[in-house]
Motif scaffolding. Structure first.
Motif, PDB file in Angstrom:
ATOM      1  N   SER A  15       0.827  -1.217   0.000  1.00 35.03           N
ATOM      2  CA  SER A  15       0.000   0.000   0.000  1.00 35.03           C
ATOM      3  C   SER A  15       0.856   1.259   0.000  1.00 35.03           C
ATOM      4  O   SER A  15       0.582   2.208  -0.734  1.00 35.03           O
ATOM      5  N   ARG A  16       1.893   1.261   0.814  1.00 29.48           N
ATOM      6  CA  ARG A  16       2.763   2.433   0.893  1.00 29.48           C
ATOM      7  C   ARG A  16       3.487   2.667  -0.438  1.00 29.48           C
ATOM      8  O   ARG A  16       3.601   3.809  -0.893  1.00 29.48           O
ATOM      9  N   LEU A  17       3.968   1.595  -1.039  1.00 34.88           N
ATOM     10  CA  LEU A  17       4.647   1.721  -2.332  1.00 34.88           C
ATOM     11  C   LEU A  17       3.667   2.156  -3.423  1.00 34.88           C
ATOM     12  O   LEU A  17       4.009   2.972  -4.290  1.00 34.88           O
ATOM     13  N   ALA A  18       2.432   1.643  -3.347  1.00 37.71           N
ATOM     14  CA  ALA A  18       1.403   2.020  -4.317  1.00 37.71           C
ATOM     15  C   ALA A  18       1.112   3.514  -4.247  1.00 37.71           C
ATOM     16  O   ALA A  18       0.952   4.186  -5.276  1.00 37.71           O
ATOM     17  N   LYS A  19       1.065   4.062  -3.035  1.00 39.55           N
ATOM     18  CA  LYS A  19       0.815   5.499  -2.869  1.00 39.55           C
ATOM     19  C   LYS A  19       1.952   6.324  -3.458  1.00 39.55           C
ATOM     20  O   LYS A  19       1.723   7.363  -4.082  1.00 39.55           O
ATOM     21  N   ILE A  26       2.170   7.839 -11.914  1.00 39.16           N
ATOM     22  CA  ILE A  26       2.163   6.553 -12.621  1.00 39.16           C
ATOM     23  C   ILE A  26       0.773   5.940 -12.493  1.00 39.16           C
ATOM     24  O   ILE A  26       0.169   5.966 -11.413  1.00 39.16           O
ATOM     25  N   THR A  27       0.245   5.397 -13.565  1.00 39.67           N
ATOM     26  CA  THR A  27      -1.103   4.828 -13.544  1.00 39.67           C
ATOM     27  C   THR A  27      -1.050   3.328 -13.270  1.00 39.67           C
ATOM     28  O   THR A  27      -0.031   2.669 -13.555  1.00 39.67           O
ATOM     29  N   PRO A  28      -2.146   2.751 -12.743  1.00 39.59           N
ATOM     30  CA  PRO A  28      -2.192   1.304 -12.529  1.00 39.59           C
ATOM     31  C   PRO A  28      -1.950   0.510 -13.812  1.00 39.59           C
ATOM     32  O   PRO A  28      -1.279  -0.532 -13.790  1.00 39.59           O
ATOM     33  N   SER A  67       5.876 -10.136  -9.768  1.00 43.98           N
ATOM     34  CA  SER A  67       4.965 -10.376  -8.650  1.00 43.98           C
ATOM     35  C   SER A  67       4.635  -9.076  -7.923  1.00 43.98           C
ATOM     36  O   SER A  67       3.479  -8.819  -7.578  1.00 43.98           O
ATOM     37  N   LEU A  68       5.656  -8.264  -7.696  1.00 38.33           N
ATOM     38  CA  LEU A  68       5.467  -6.997  -6.987  1.00 38.33           C
ATOM     39  C   LEU A  68       4.550  -6.064  -7.771  1.00 38.33           C
ATOM     40  O   LEU A  68       3.586  -5.511  -7.221  1.00 38.33           O
ATOM     41  N   PHE A  69       4.823  -5.899  -9.054  1.00 41.92           N
ATOM     42  CA  PHE A  69       4.027  -4.973  -9.860  1.00 41.92           C
ATOM     43  C   PHE A  69       2.611  -5.509 -10.074  1.00 41.92           C
ATOM     44  O   PHE A  69       1.671  -4.723 -10.196  1.00 41.92           O
ATOM     45  N   ASP A  70       2.461  -6.829 -10.097  1.00 44.90           N
ATOM     46  CA  ASP A  70       1.127  -7.417 -10.223  1.00 44.90           C
ATOM     47  C   ASP A  70       0.279  -7.091  -8.997  1.00 44.90           C
ATOM     48  O   ASP A  70      -0.936  -6.910  -9.092  1.00 44.90           O
ATOM     49  N   ALA A  71       0.927  -7.023  -7.836  1.00 48.58           N
ATOM     50  CA  ALA A  71       0.205  -6.659  -6.612  1.00 48.58           C
ATOM     51  C   ALA A  71      -0.024  -5.154  -6.522  1.00 48.58           C
ATOM     52  O   ALA A  71      -1.024  -4.694  -5.965  1.00 48.58           O
ATOM     53  N   LEU A  72       0.902  -4.377  -7.089  1.00 45.89           N
ATOM     54  CA  LEU A  72       0.839  -2.925  -6.972  1.00 45.89           C
ATOM     55  C   LEU A  72      -0.332  -2.302  -7.727  1.00 45.89           C
ATOM     56  O   LEU A  72      -0.955  -1.362  -7.241  1.00 45.89           O
ATOM     57  N   ASP A  73      -0.631  -2.828  -8.935  1.00 44.31           N
ATOM     58  CA  ASP A  73      -1.643  -2.155  -9.761  1.00 44.31           C
ATOM     59  C   ASP A  73      -3.011  -2.111  -9.076  1.00 44.31           C
ATOM     60  O   ASP A  73      -3.689  -1.088  -9.081  1.00 44.31           O
ATOM     61  N   GLY A  74      -3.398  -3.220  -8.449  1.00 43.68           N
ATOM     62  CA  GLY A  74      -4.680  -3.241  -7.741  1.00 43.68           C
ATOM     63  C   GLY A  74      -4.684  -2.314  -6.542  1.00 43.68           C
ATOM     64  O   GLY A  74      -5.668  -1.609  -6.285  1.00 43.68           O
ATOM     65  N   SER A  75      -3.583  -2.283  -5.813  1.00 43.87           N
ATOM     66  CA  SER A  75      -3.478  -1.404  -4.647  1.00 43.87           C
ATOM     67  C   SER A  75      -3.516   0.063  -5.074  1.00 43.87           C
ATOM     68  O   SER A  75      -4.141   0.904  -4.411  1.00 43.87           O
ATOM     69  N   ARG A  78      -7.111   1.058  -5.916  1.00 42.73           N
ATOM     70  CA  ARG A  78      -7.908   1.297  -4.709  1.00 42.73           C
ATOM     71  C   ARG A  78      -7.550   2.644  -4.086  1.00 42.73           C
ATOM     72  O   ARG A  78      -8.428   3.373  -3.623  1.00 42.73           O
ATOM     73  N   TYR A  79      -6.282   2.984  -4.073  1.00 40.99           N
ATOM     74  CA  TYR A  79      -5.839   4.258  -3.507  1.00 40.99           C
ATOM     75  C   TYR A  79      -6.389   5.438  -4.313  1.00 40.99           C
ATOM     76  O   TYR A  79      -6.786   6.464  -3.757  1.00 40.99           O
ATOM     77  N   LEU A  80      -6.424   5.282  -5.631  1.00 41.85           N
ATOM     78  CA  LEU A  80      -6.907   6.343  -6.511  1.00 41.85           C
ATOM     79  C   LEU A  80      -8.425   6.309  -6.700  1.00 41.85           C
ATOM     80  O   LEU A  80      -8.969   7.107  -7.456  1.00 41.85           O
ATOM     81  N   LEU A  81      -9.074   5.349  -6.016  1.00 41.39           N
ATOM     82  CA  LEU A  81     -10.532   5.178  -6.102  1.00 41.39           C
ATOM     83  C   LEU A  81     -10.989   4.949  -7.549  1.00 41.39           C
ATOM     84  O   LEU A  81     -11.989   5.498  -8.014  1.00 41.39           O
TER      85      LEU A  81
END
Length: 203
Positions: A15-19, A26-28, A67-75, A78-81
């Motif tokens: 979540s922190r990295l996604a923010k 950067i877009t999902p 794996s990391l980026f696959d998890a990041l896009d969804g997070s 959610r952060y960007l609603l």
């Protein structure tokens, strides 16, 4: 998935990295496409690195990044609603291509026979199809079973590290070859589990 129980452990850092990524503009979808490039790079390293531990090490890094980026896009979404069906669709398509690139690299690298590789690839694609088919039948997405995508990636990462330490064959196959065999068996078992679940829910 057997690794689902550990998802909360990584949720905070992801979540922190996604923010950070989102605040940089950067877009999902860009992150999703980057994950695809990492999977293609991993596949190429596996395909040409059977006897080169440096390429196996590079493949390991690329699988981790995928794996990391696959998890990041969804997070990030959610952060960007963002509730974007097109983005969700892209994510699923990219995941399937990523599976083909990574596992295809192991097949072309001949860590196990082509027959074993085909057996594994069919099992992986079938389990993924069944997960979304449940949603198409109005049951809801179902990703249960003994081996989901996260489990496969962790197995590949672990086998890659062990292959670097001990690249010799054990009973005819290297540890990456055995990981391909294990993925094949577990994926087909997972497919049967999902078939049973869907059939039961349909009545």
């Amino acid at each position: 998935m057997t690794l689902d129980r550990f998802r909360p452990v990584f949720a905070g850092p992801i979540s922190r990295l996604a923010k950070i990524f989102a605040d940089m503009g950067i877009t999902p979808n860009q992150v999703t496409l980057a994950s695809l490039l990492f999977s293609a790079a991993a596949g190429l390293c596996y395909a040409f690195g059977a006897t080169n531990i440096f390429l196996i090490g590079a493949a390991f890094i690329f699988v981790v990044l995928n794996s990391l980026f696959d998890a990041l896009d969804g997070s990030m979404a959610r952060y960007l609603l963002i509730n974007d069906k097109a983005g969700d669709f892209l994510d699923h398509v990219v995941d399937r291509y990523a599976d083909v690139f990574i596992v295809g690299g192991l097949i072309f690298g001949e860590y196990a026979g082509w027959g074993i590789g085909l057996f594994t690839m069919v099992g992986i694609l079938l389990t993924s199809y069944l997960g979304t088919q449940a949603q198409a039948l109005s049951i809801g997405r179902f990703y249960g079973g003994i081996m989901g995508r996260a489990d496969r990636l962790v197995l590949i990462m672990a086998a890659s590290l062990l292959h670097i330490i001990y690249p010799q064959a054990i009973f005819g196959y290297t540890l990456l070859g055995w990981s391909l065999i294990l993925m094949g068996i577990a994926s087909h078992v997972t497919a049967l589990q999902r078939i049973h679940f869907i059939r039961t829910r349909l009545g």
